[in-house]
Design a protein around this motif. Sequence first.
Motif, PDB file in Angstrom:
ATOM      1  N   ARG A  48       7.358  23.016 119.554  1.00 32.90           N
ATOM      2  CA  ARG A  48       7.437  24.716 119.890  1.00 32.90           C
ATOM      3  C   ARG A  48       8.000  25.882 120.197  1.00 32.90           C
ATOM      4  O   ARG A  48       9.432  25.123 120.110  1.00 32.90           O
ATOM      5  CB  ARG A  48       6.634  24.169 121.598  1.00 32.90           C
ATOM      6  CG  ARG A  48       5.911  23.237 122.016  1.00 32.90           C
ATOM      7  CD  ARG A  48       5.345  23.477 123.142  1.00 32.90           C
ATOM      8  NE  ARG A  48       4.777  24.479 123.854  1.00 32.90           N
ATOM      9  CZ  ARG A  48       3.476  25.271 123.538  1.00 32.90           C
ATOM     10  NH1 ARG A  48       2.192  24.008 122.791  1.00 32.90           N
ATOM     11  NH2 ARG A  48       2.688  26.056 123.542  1.00 32.90           N
ATOM     12  N   ARG A  69       8.180  16.851 114.043  1.00 40.14           N
ATOM     13  CA  ARG A  69       6.860  17.254 114.195  1.00 40.14           C
ATOM     14  C   ARG A  69       6.528  17.751 115.917  1.00 40.14           C
ATOM     15  O   ARG A  69       7.437  17.135 116.252  1.00 40.14           O
ATOM     16  CB  ARG A  69       5.364  16.577 113.813  1.00 40.14           C
ATOM     17  CG  ARG A  69       5.332  15.203 114.824  1.00 40.14           C
ATOM     18  CD  ARG A  69       4.918  14.882 114.010  1.00 40.14           C
ATOM     19  NE  ARG A  69       4.666  13.288 114.755  1.00 40.14           N
ATOM     20  CZ  ARG A  69       4.019  13.108 115.662  1.00 40.14           C
ATOM     21  NH1 ARG A  69       3.562  14.088 116.531  1.00 40.14           N
ATOM     22  NH2 ARG A  69       4.039  11.817 116.583  1.00 40.14           N
ATOM     23  N   ARG A  70       5.790  18.370 116.372  1.00 43.51           N
ATOM     24  CA  ARG A  70       5.342  18.589 117.658  1.00 43.51           C
ATOM     25  C   ARG A  70       6.031  19.557 117.976  1.00 43.51           C
ATOM     26  O   ARG A  70       6.923  19.312 119.059  1.00 43.51           O
ATOM     27  CB  ARG A  70       5.070  17.571 118.273  1.00 43.51           C
ATOM     28  CG  ARG A  70       4.294  16.508 118.164  1.00 43.51           C
ATOM     29  CD  ARG A  70       4.140  15.306 119.575  1.00 43.51           C
ATOM     30  NE  ARG A  70       3.802  15.355 120.611  1.00 43.51           N
ATOM     31  CZ  ARG A  70       4.148  14.963 121.703  1.00 43.51           C
ATOM     32  NH1 ARG A  70       3.862  13.923 121.602  1.00 43.51           N
ATOM     33  NH2 ARG A  70       3.587  15.773 122.914  1.00 43.51           N
ATOM     34  N   LYS A 105       0.620  24.555 109.935  1.00 42.49           N
ATOM     35  CA  LYS A 105      -0.443  23.936 109.527  1.00 42.49           C
ATOM     36  C   LYS A 105      -1.733  24.724 109.378  1.00 42.49           C
ATOM     37  O   LYS A 105      -2.311  24.769 107.834  1.00 42.49           O
ATOM     38  CB  LYS A 105      -1.375  22.972 110.569  1.00 42.49           C
ATOM     39  CG  LYS A 105      -0.430  21.580 110.893  1.00 42.49           C
ATOM     40  CD  LYS A 105      -1.200  20.580 111.498  1.00 42.49           C
ATOM     41  CE  LYS A 105      -0.279  18.992 112.181  1.00 42.49           C
ATOM     42  NZ  LYS A 105      -0.645  18.241 113.204  1.00 42.49           N
ATOM     43  N   GLN A 106      -1.692  25.834 109.404  1.00 47.24           N
ATOM     44  CA  GLN A 106      -2.552  27.080 109.402  1.00 47.24           C
ATOM     45  C   GLN A 106      -2.460  27.562 107.907  1.00 47.24           C
ATOM     46  O   GLN A 106      -3.460  28.126 106.904  1.00 47.24           O
ATOM     47  CB  GLN A 106      -2.910  27.912 110.675  1.00 47.24           C
ATOM     48  CG  GLN A 106      -3.808  28.800 110.561  1.00 47.24           C
ATOM     49  CD  GLN A 106      -2.991  30.181 109.609  1.00 47.24           C
ATOM     50  OE1 GLN A 106      -1.871  30.321 109.856  1.00 47.24           O
ATOM     51  NE2 GLN A 106      -3.286  31.293 108.904  1.00 47.24           N
ATOM     52  N   ASP A 158       2.808  26.518 119.699  1.00 44.66           N
ATOM     53  CA  ASP A 158       2.748  25.612 119.129  1.00 44.66           C
ATOM     54  C   ASP A 158       3.172  25.528 117.507  1.00 44.66           C
ATOM     55  O   ASP A 158       2.635  26.442 117.233  1.00 44.66           O
ATOM     56  CB  ASP A 158       1.742  24.600 119.074  1.00 44.66           C
ATOM     57  CG  ASP A 158       1.730  23.594 118.274  1.00 44.66           C
ATOM     58  OD1 ASP A 158       1.895  23.076 117.437  1.00 44.66           O
ATOM     59  OD2 ASP A 158       1.519  22.408 118.992  1.00 44.66           O
ATOM     60  N   ASP A 162       4.135  23.607 114.992  1.00 46.22           N
ATOM     61  CA  ASP A 162       2.271  22.713 114.048  1.00 46.22           C
ATOM     62  C   ASP A 162       1.820  23.093 113.681  1.00 46.22           C
ATOM     63  O   ASP A 162       1.078  23.347 112.454  1.00 46.22           O
ATOM     64  CB  ASP A 162       3.122  21.935 115.110  1.00 46.22           C
ATOM     65  CG  ASP A 162       3.683  20.924 114.807  1.00 46.22           C
ATOM     66  OD1 ASP A 162       5.242  21.697 114.341  1.00 46.22           O
ATOM     67  OD2 ASP A 162       4.442  19.448 115.676  1.00 46.22           O
ATOM     68  N   ASP A 163       0.690  24.425 114.675  1.00 47.67           N
ATOM     69  CA  ASP A 163      -0.212  24.546 114.910  1.00 47.67           C
ATOM     70  C   ASP A 163      -0.359  26.150 113.326  1.00 47.67           C
ATOM     71  O   ASP A 163      -1.054  25.890 112.668  1.00 47.67           O
ATOM     72  CB  ASP A 163      -1.189  25.517 115.581  1.00 47.67           C
ATOM     73  CG  ASP A 163      -1.023  23.972 116.563  1.00 47.67           C
ATOM     74  OD1 ASP A 163      -1.836  22.462 116.021  1.00 47.67           O
ATOM     75  OD2 ASP A 163      -1.916  24.256 117.737  1.00 47.67           O
TER      76      ASP A 163
END
Length: 433
Positions: A307, A304-305, A281-282, A275, A277-278
């Motif tokens: 992969r 967004r969303r 964001k991190q 993912d 996005d993860d």
Amino acid sequence: MRRRLITSTLAVVLVVIAVFGVSLVIVEARTIENSAKDSVQSEAVRLVGIVENRLVGKEKINSEVLKPQITQNRYAIVKISGRAPIAVGPRPTGQVIASTASGEHGESVTVEEPRSVVSEEIGRTLLIILAVALLAVLAAVVLAVRQARRLSSPLTDLAETAERLGSGDPRPRHRRYGVPELDRVADVLDGSAERIARMLTAERRLAADASHQLRTPLTALSMRLEEIIATADDQETVKEEATIALGQVERLTDVVQRLLTNARDPRTGSAVDFDLDDVIKQQVEEWRPAYRNEGRILVLTGTRRLRAVGTPGAVAQVLATLIENSLMHGAGKVEIHTRVIGNQTVVEVTDEGPGVPPDLGSRVFERAVSGRNSTGLGLAVARDLAEADGGRLELLQQRAPVFALFLGKTSPPGGNSGLLGQGIDPGPTPSGG
């Protein structure tokens, strides 16, 4: 090269044949013509002697008596004082070779031979010379082909060895070809292969040792951070910072494990479907406090969303490098924009600073190349990390700077995509992207 060797050999042979062949034809033609003249003259002298002997012996002299004494295809006319001329043989037409001899009693003999006989003999000699020249050319072709094979095959083999050496296979081949110069090149390539093999072994051993030695303190640090998180129930700030630090340690542990794996077997890949996005964001959460301290903002825009295919730790390290560069060398707002191009997912990082100097645009990813006081390794290592799993890192625009990370794309769960915005409305792709 084989064609050049054959062509050059044939050219030399043809030049030699042309020079010596023409000279030989001229010499042979003159020799044949002079020999014909000498033969006609000798025959005239011989016939005069015969006629003179018959005159002394008062023997009969006519064409029937003299015809057996003259060579075929030749014509002779005998003149004796007080008698009619005696003709022997058919009189030739056209150009002739003639010779006249006189005796002591006033008799004379003229012998003629058609020049066509000489021309025919010269033609036969020329055909023999041409046949020999043709055989010489054929022999030269055979020798040239054999020599070209003997020289070009080892060169092709040496080129394959050099290509294999450049592609990362440093095993020496120990082949020799019986040609001193080529054997010398083979010796140098084998020596280089052995040195490169030793260097690669030493580098992999160093990477493996360093990675192995780093794992122990990282593991201990992770355990201490976990203890801090477990005992800091009433201190949310400490707990939050410890959680962030633990995530960083875990990511660093992944990178060390990746180095250790590559040191053991560089062909082993670690790309997975993750993912995106993860990971983004991190990174934003980790770097936002540093940007806040500098009075700057870090925002996300785009699709967004998403992969992607790659190594999450390596992708995080690449993004961290780009975000840190924007913090250290850029200015104003830093924007992380995500989008999709064909079968690729693209993450672009841009800021409002002066960008990359024009003289460094084409060299910005080279090691030890830096426009300011830095090591010059960050972008080089980031590009290596991106390419290790089939991605790539590019500088799309120098001013304002736009760095783009291209990754393989996979379909998101549910098949839906939207726009991600944190603090601002979704905007268009940055200029130059």
